[in-house]
Write an enzyme that holds these catalytic residues in place. Structure first.
Site, mmCIF file in Angstrom:
data_model
loop_
_atom_site.group_PDB
_atom_site.id
_atom_site.type_symbol
_atom_site.label_atom_id
_atom_site.label_comp_id
_atom_site.label_asym_id
_atom_site.label_seq_id
_atom_site.Cartn_x
_atom_site.Cartn_y
_atom_site.Cartn_z
ATOM 1 N N LYS A 150 49.794 42.331 33.724
ATOM 2 C CA LYS A 150 48.194 42.631 33.199
ATOM 3 C C LYS A 150 48.315 44.037 33.228
ATOM 4 O O LYS A 150 48.984 44.938 33.679
ATOM 5 C CB LYS A 150 47.238 42.605 34.412
ATOM 6 C CG LYS A 150 47.160 40.931 34.859
ATOM 7 C CD LYS A 150 46.243 40.396 33.633
ATOM 8 C CE LYS A 150 45.592 38.996 34.090
ATOM 9 N NZ LYS A 150 44.725 38.384 33.313
ATOM 10 N N LYS A 246 41.696 26.838 28.991
ATOM 11 C CA LYS A 246 41.421 26.901 30.461
ATOM 12 C C LYS A 246 40.420 25.870 30.409
ATOM 13 O O LYS A 246 39.490 25.911 29.854
ATOM 14 C CB LYS A 246 40.965 28.137 31.020
ATOM 15 C CG LYS A 246 41.837 29.191 30.752
ATOM 16 C CD LYS A 246 41.584 30.691 31.110
ATOM 17 C CE LYS A 246 42.562 31.685 31.166
ATOM 18 N NZ LYS A 246 42.180 33.030 31.503
#
Length: 329
Positions: A150, A246
């Site tokens: 990230k 997702k």
């Protein structure tokens, strides 16, 4: 047979802060749906996400709005018209799959006509921190097959270098969570190639990703926030090389499977991701991950306490839940 639907808010504390470009999370708030019919019970979970204008309250309200239809017998295909894509529909859809499997005495895999989920490589996430701390975190999981990094617009080069130095053999996904602009995407290409990054995930905001339409990346770019359902696939296919599915974006396993098949038909790469969630979310996502090039399903690993019998991570290899947890009679 009459059904009974219930929905509630469950909260799971995290073992440590989950820090990405748009904020820090210290707990996972989910909506859990239970659908009973006689002696059988199906369960599903959704994770409302503020980025998409969702909250636990709005999800529970949406589920309450379809209660009568679901209790009267509406199925998964009808649900696609009753609720928009999102966490609320995901929770109900997955509960319907689970209930159907238990009533039929078959697994969800058998209902789909696919193999049962098996252990697979799933990304371990290194959250935003100083380059030194991110390198130290990567060193602890350096033996994992796949690591997600990230980053934001501040020191991404140093952060990625630190992780790659600490984990020289792992595949790498770099995820700015929409925090870069077009100039930074272009400027970072040589470094991403040099460090053998395998995937760059949603570097720019979905609202400005038209800039990727004429861009020739050195590293494949995955659409995450830019795609929810098959409705966006035409546009996404012009801008990205990989689609991240997702279940909370797609609004359930039913639409996620359709999107996965359509993505493959277009020759695009496929990734399965998740929100920070319990294993109840991941059990259903494993049926899409089985088809994918990349899996990022480490949501439950961040929980101080998961639901009993859930998935198990062994240094970046994710093992399915115990039999009977979800989708198996």
């Amino acid at each position: 047979m009459h059904r009974s639907l219930s929905a509630r808010h469950d909260r799971f504390l995290l073992t440590k802060p989950f820090r990405i470009s748009r904020g820090v999370k210290t707990e996972a708030d989910v909506v859990t749906v239970s659908l009973r019919a006689g002696e059988h019970e199906g369960k599903g979970e959704g994770v409302p996400y503020a980025r998409y204008g969702e909250s636990v309250e709005s999800a529970l309200e949406a589920i309450e709005g379809v209660r009568a239809a679901i209790e009267a017998g509406a199925g998964r295909e009808e649900l696609l018209a009753l609720l928009p894509a999102g966490a609320a529909r995901n929770a109900v859809d997955c509960a319907l799959w689970d209930l159907e499997a238990r009533q039929a005495g078959k697994s969800v895999a058998e209902l789909i006509g696919a193999p049962e989920p098996e252990a697979l490589a799933s990304a371990l996430t290194i959250v935003i921190d100083t380059p030194m701390m991110m390198g130290a975190a990567a060193r602890r999981v350096a033996g994992a097959p796949l690591i997600k990094v990230k980053v934001d617009g501040h020191l991404p080069d140093a952060q990625i270098r630190a992780v790659r130095s600490a984990a020289p053999d792992a595949k790498l996904i770099v995820d700015p969570n929409e925090s870069w602009d077009a100039r930074l995407v272009e400027a970072m290409q040589p470094l991403l190639a040099e460090l053998k990054v395998d995937l760059l995930e949603q570097p720019v905001s979905a609202e400005i990703d038209e800039c990727l339409e004429r861009f020739k990346p050195l590293v494949p770019i995955a659409a995450d926030e830019s795609i929810h359902t098959t409705a966006e696939l035409d546009v996404v296919a012009r801008r990205y090389q990989v689609v991240n599915i997702k279940l909370d974006k797609a609004g359930g396993l039913t639409e996620a499977l359709k999107l996965a098949r359509a993505t493959r038909e277009r020759g695009l790469g496929l990734m399965t991701g998740c929100m920070v969630s319990s294993s109840l979310s991941i059990a259903a996502a494993l049926h899409v991950a089985r088809m994918s090039d990349f899996a990022d399903l480490d949501g439950p690993i961040w929980l101080a306490k998961d639901r009993p019998g859930g998935v198990e991570d062994r240094n970046g290899v994710l093992y399915p839940p115990v039999k009977g947890f979800w989708g198996t009679p």
